[in-house]
Design a protein around this motif. Structure first.
Motif, short mmCIF file in Angstrom:
data_model
loop_
_atom_site.label_atom_id
_atom_site.label_comp_id
_atom_site.label_asym_id
_atom_site.label_seq_id
_atom_site.Cartn_x
_atom_site.Cartn_y
_atom_site.Cartn_z
N ILE A 281 3.78 6.94 -0.36
CA ILE A 281 3.53 5.74 -1.15
C ILE A 281 2.07 5.63 -1.56
N GLU A 282 1.15 5.80 -0.59
CA GLU A 282 -0.26 5.58 -0.90
C GLU A 282 -0.84 6.65 -1.82
N ASN A 283 -0.26 7.85 -1.77
CA ASN A 283 -0.77 8.94 -2.61
C ASN A 283 0.08 9.17 -3.85
N GLN A 284 1.13 8.38 -4.01
CA GLN A 284 2.02 8.51 -5.17
C GLN A 284 2.42 9.97 -5.37
N CYS A 285 2.94 10.56 -4.30
CA CYS A 285 3.28 11.98 -4.33
C CYS A 285 4.61 12.23 -3.64
N PHE A 286 5.22 13.36 -3.98
CA PHE A 286 6.37 13.84 -3.22
C PHE A 286 5.90 14.29 -1.83
N VAL A 287 6.81 14.25 -0.86
CA VAL A 287 6.53 14.77 0.48
C VAL A 287 7.72 15.60 0.95
N ALA A 288 7.43 16.81 1.41
CA ALA A 288 8.42 17.63 2.12
C ALA A 288 7.90 17.82 3.54
N ALA B 101 -2.39 3.32 -9.66
CA ALA B 101 -3.09 2.76 -8.51
C ALA B 101 -4.18 3.70 -8.00
N TRP B 102 -3.98 5.00 -8.18
CA TRP B 102 -4.95 5.96 -7.68
C TRP B 102 -6.34 5.77 -8.30
N ARG B 103 -6.39 5.21 -9.50
CA ARG B 103 -7.68 5.00 -10.15
C ARG B 103 -8.53 3.93 -9.45
N ASP B 104 -7.87 3.05 -8.70
CA ASP B 104 -8.57 1.97 -8.01
C ASP B 104 -8.91 2.32 -6.57
N ALA B 105 -8.64 3.55 -6.17
CA ALA B 105 -8.91 3.95 -4.79
C ALA B 105 -10.41 3.92 -4.50
N ASP B 106 -10.77 3.62 -3.28
CA ASP B 106 -12.17 3.60 -2.87
C ASP B 106 -12.75 5.01 -2.91
N ASP B 107 -13.95 5.10 -3.44
CA ASP B 107 -14.62 6.39 -3.47
C ASP B 107 -15.20 6.69 -2.10
N PHE B 108 -15.25 7.96 -1.74
CA PHE B 108 -15.84 8.34 -0.45
C PHE B 108 -16.26 9.79 -0.51
N GLU B 109 -17.07 10.16 0.44
CA GLU B 109 -17.47 11.55 0.61
C GLU B 109 -17.13 11.98 2.01
N MET B 110 -16.41 13.06 2.15
CA MET B 110 -15.99 13.52 3.45
C MET B 110 -17.03 14.48 4.04
N GLY C 164 3.97 12.64 -12.64
CA GLY C 164 2.92 12.39 -13.63
C GLY C 164 3.16 11.12 -14.41
N ALA C 165 4.41 10.89 -14.81
CA ALA C 165 4.75 9.68 -15.56
C ALA C 165 4.56 8.43 -14.71
N PHE C 166 4.92 8.51 -13.44
CA PHE C 166 4.78 7.35 -12.56
C PHE C 166 3.31 7.00 -12.34
N ARG C 167 2.47 8.01 -12.16
CA ARG C 167 1.04 7.74 -11.98
C ARG C 167 0.41 7.16 -13.25
N LYS C 168 0.93 7.54 -14.40
CA LYS C 168 0.44 6.98 -15.65
C LYS C 168 0.90 5.54 -15.82
#
Length: 255
Positions: free
Chosen positions: A181-188, A243-252, A235-239
């Motif tokens: 959900i948080e990454n708007q991605c498929f998971v296997a 939500a990913w565009r509003d994610a907090d920026d960080f440096e690991m 890709g269509a769902f992210r467009k």
């Protein structure tokens, strides 16, 4: 066009790679998938005595994955205990039918169980492009660390191989949906069943879509599950819902 994804959820015989690989091959041959995901340390079980079970970086388990990929026309992913440059790694391979091999060394070693004392952690993420999709490789305990797995529109699906004990199965199921959900991605996610000297395993392998919805799930038996991952759909769902565009920026910073 969807990519056909399969997950094998097996019991694993302890420290018996040749017998495990021989038993798994019919499942690989019959999977009918573009990509098959296997559990963590699928050839041996999750053994914390790497001197006993680790193989060279180009050892027999990897050779078997290469042969399966070529013979059955599907990519394979899963982790193996390896000895490389004088240290032991819990290494997740991604092997393609072309013979190309990518790998990820598990970054978050399971300190409470002693894994960090037996293995050396990896220091980089690995994203593999295959079949029109981008796959982030992850191993078991990594699932608890959302910053490490955070998508910055750089992957479409997480492949997580695991040996996740039944005693923590609620966390497993919850975290997998949260990461989707948080990454708007498929998971296997591939887990094992059965038991070893340290734990019992309940399975619960899954294939999830980018909304966290169940596409296929396993119970507590040895089985193969399948679903389609459509790169154009994520890709269509992210467009549509960026939500990913509003994610907090960080440096690991990695020690």
């Amino acid at each position: 066009m969807s990519l056909r994804i399969a997950v094998l959820q097996p019991d694993i015989e302890w420290a018996a790679p040749e017998r495990n690989l021989a038993r798994f091959e019919p499942h690989v041959a019959a999977c009918g998938a573009d990509l098959l995901l296997l559990p963590e340390m699928f050839a041996t079980g999750f053994c914390l005595d790497p001197a006993r079970i680790a193989e060279p970086a180009d050892g027999p388990v990897l050779a078997t994955l290469r042969r399966w990929a070529a013979d059955y026309g599907c990519a394979l992913a899963g982790s193996v205990a390896v000895s490389a440059q004088g240290v032991f790694r819990n290494r997740m391979y991604f092997v393609e039918p072309s013979g190309r091999v990518s790998f990820y060394d598990k970054h978050h070693l399971f300190t409470p169980g002693g894994e960090a004392a037996a293995f050396r952690a990896g220091s980089r993420r690995t994203v593999v492009s295959y079949g029109g999709m981008r796959f982030l490789l992850a191993v078991c305990y990594d699932l608890r660390f959302p910053v490490w797995l955070r998508c910055r529109d750089d992957y479409d699906a997480i492949l997580c191989c695991a040996s996740w004990p039944a005693s923590r199965r609620e966390a497993w199921c919850t975290l997998l949906r949260a990461r989707a959900i948080e990454n708007q991605c498929f998971v296997a996610a591939a887990n094992r069943i059965g038991s070893d000297p340290a734990a019992r395993y309940a399975g619960d392998s899954v294939l999830l879509d980018f909304r966290g919805r169940m596409l296929a799930e396993a119970g507590a038996e040895e089985c193969l599950i399948r679903a389609g991952f459509d790169p154009s759909a994520v890709g269509a769902f992210r467009k549509e819902f960026p939500a990913w565009r509003d994610a907090d920026d960080f440096e690991m910073r990695i020690p």
